[in-house]
Design a protein around this motif. Structure first.
Motif, short mmCIF file in Angstrom:
data_model
loop_
_atom_site.label_atom_id
_atom_site.label_comp_id
_atom_site.label_asym_id
_atom_site.label_seq_id
_atom_site.Cartn_x
_atom_site.Cartn_y
_atom_site.Cartn_z
N GLU A 207 3.24 15.98 56.47
CA GLU A 207 3.67 15.19 57.82
C GLU A 207 2.57 16.13 58.90
N SER A 208 1.82 15.85 59.73
CA SER A 208 1.25 16.32 60.70
C SER A 208 1.39 15.37 62.81
N GLY A 209 0.99 16.57 62.91
CA GLY A 209 1.09 15.42 64.67
C GLY A 209 1.97 16.18 65.66
N GLY A 210 2.89 17.53 64.82
CA GLY A 210 3.89 18.49 65.81
C GLY A 210 2.73 19.04 67.06
N GLY A 211 3.23 19.83 68.05
CA GLY A 211 3.38 20.42 68.61
C GLY A 211 3.85 20.71 70.04
N LEU A 212 3.23 21.42 71.27
CA LEU A 212 3.88 21.96 72.23
C LEU A 212 3.33 20.42 73.45
N GLY B 255 8.18 14.15 79.70
CA GLY B 255 7.82 13.12 79.61
C GLY B 255 6.80 12.92 78.91
N GLY B 256 5.94 13.62 78.70
CA GLY B 256 4.90 13.97 77.32
C GLY B 256 4.96 13.62 76.03
N SER B 257 3.51 12.67 75.49
CA SER B 257 3.94 12.26 74.63
C SER B 257 3.34 12.47 73.12
N LEU B 258 3.95 12.48 71.89
CA LEU B 258 3.29 12.84 70.49
C LEU B 258 3.69 11.40 69.53
N ARG B 259 2.83 12.04 68.18
CA ARG B 259 3.00 10.91 67.73
C ARG B 259 2.25 11.74 65.95
N LEU B 260 3.70 11.68 65.01
CA LEU B 260 3.53 12.17 64.20
C LEU B 260 3.24 10.68 63.08
N SER B 261 3.14 11.94 61.44
CA SER B 261 2.10 10.80 60.58
C SER B 261 2.87 11.30 59.48
N CYS B 262 3.21 10.87 58.61
CA CYS B 262 3.63 11.61 57.00
C CYS B 262 3.05 10.61 55.73
#
Length: 114
Positions: free
Chosen positions: A6-11, A15-22
């Motif tokens: 997995e990748s894409g995690g963070g702080l 209201g914000g957005s994140l995109r995780l990838s596996c």
């Protein structure tokens, strides 16, 4: 045997957005479905979203209309687009694959600040 990374995690702020990838490797042609689970501190691991080889999806009620699971450009990749993030979404997110056996990624931390 299937390996998942997995990748894409963070702080992010609420209201914000994140995109995780596996990304899956190994015996990937035997994968029937892939999904995302999460586990918050002091909580049990819970299903977030799944997607089958035919493209059918299912979401936890808590993330419906905010998260979208999809296959990536590569066949062995699955993404999780997370929008309108809330502090309650803070957790370690795990990629999961089901086929001959069930495989888990190492997890990626998602932290949403208020």
């Amino acid at each position: 045997q299937v390996q998942l990374v997995e990748s894409g995690g963070g702080l992010v702020q609420a209201g914000g957005s994140l995109r995780l990838s596996c990304v899956a490797s190994g015996n990937i042609f035997m994968i029937n479905l892939m999904g995302w689970y999460r586990q918050a501190l002091g909580k049990q691991r819970e299903l977030v979203a799944i997607i089958t080889n035919s493209g059918n999806t299912n979401y936890a009620n808590s993330v419906k209309c905010r998260f979208t699971i999809s296959r990536g450009n590569a066949k062995n990749t699955v993404n999780l687009q997370m929008n309108s993030l809330k502090p309650e979404d803070t957790a370690v997110y795990f990629c999961n694959a089901r086929g001959v056996e069930t495989s888990w990624g190492q997890g990626t931390q998602v932290t949403v600040s208020s």
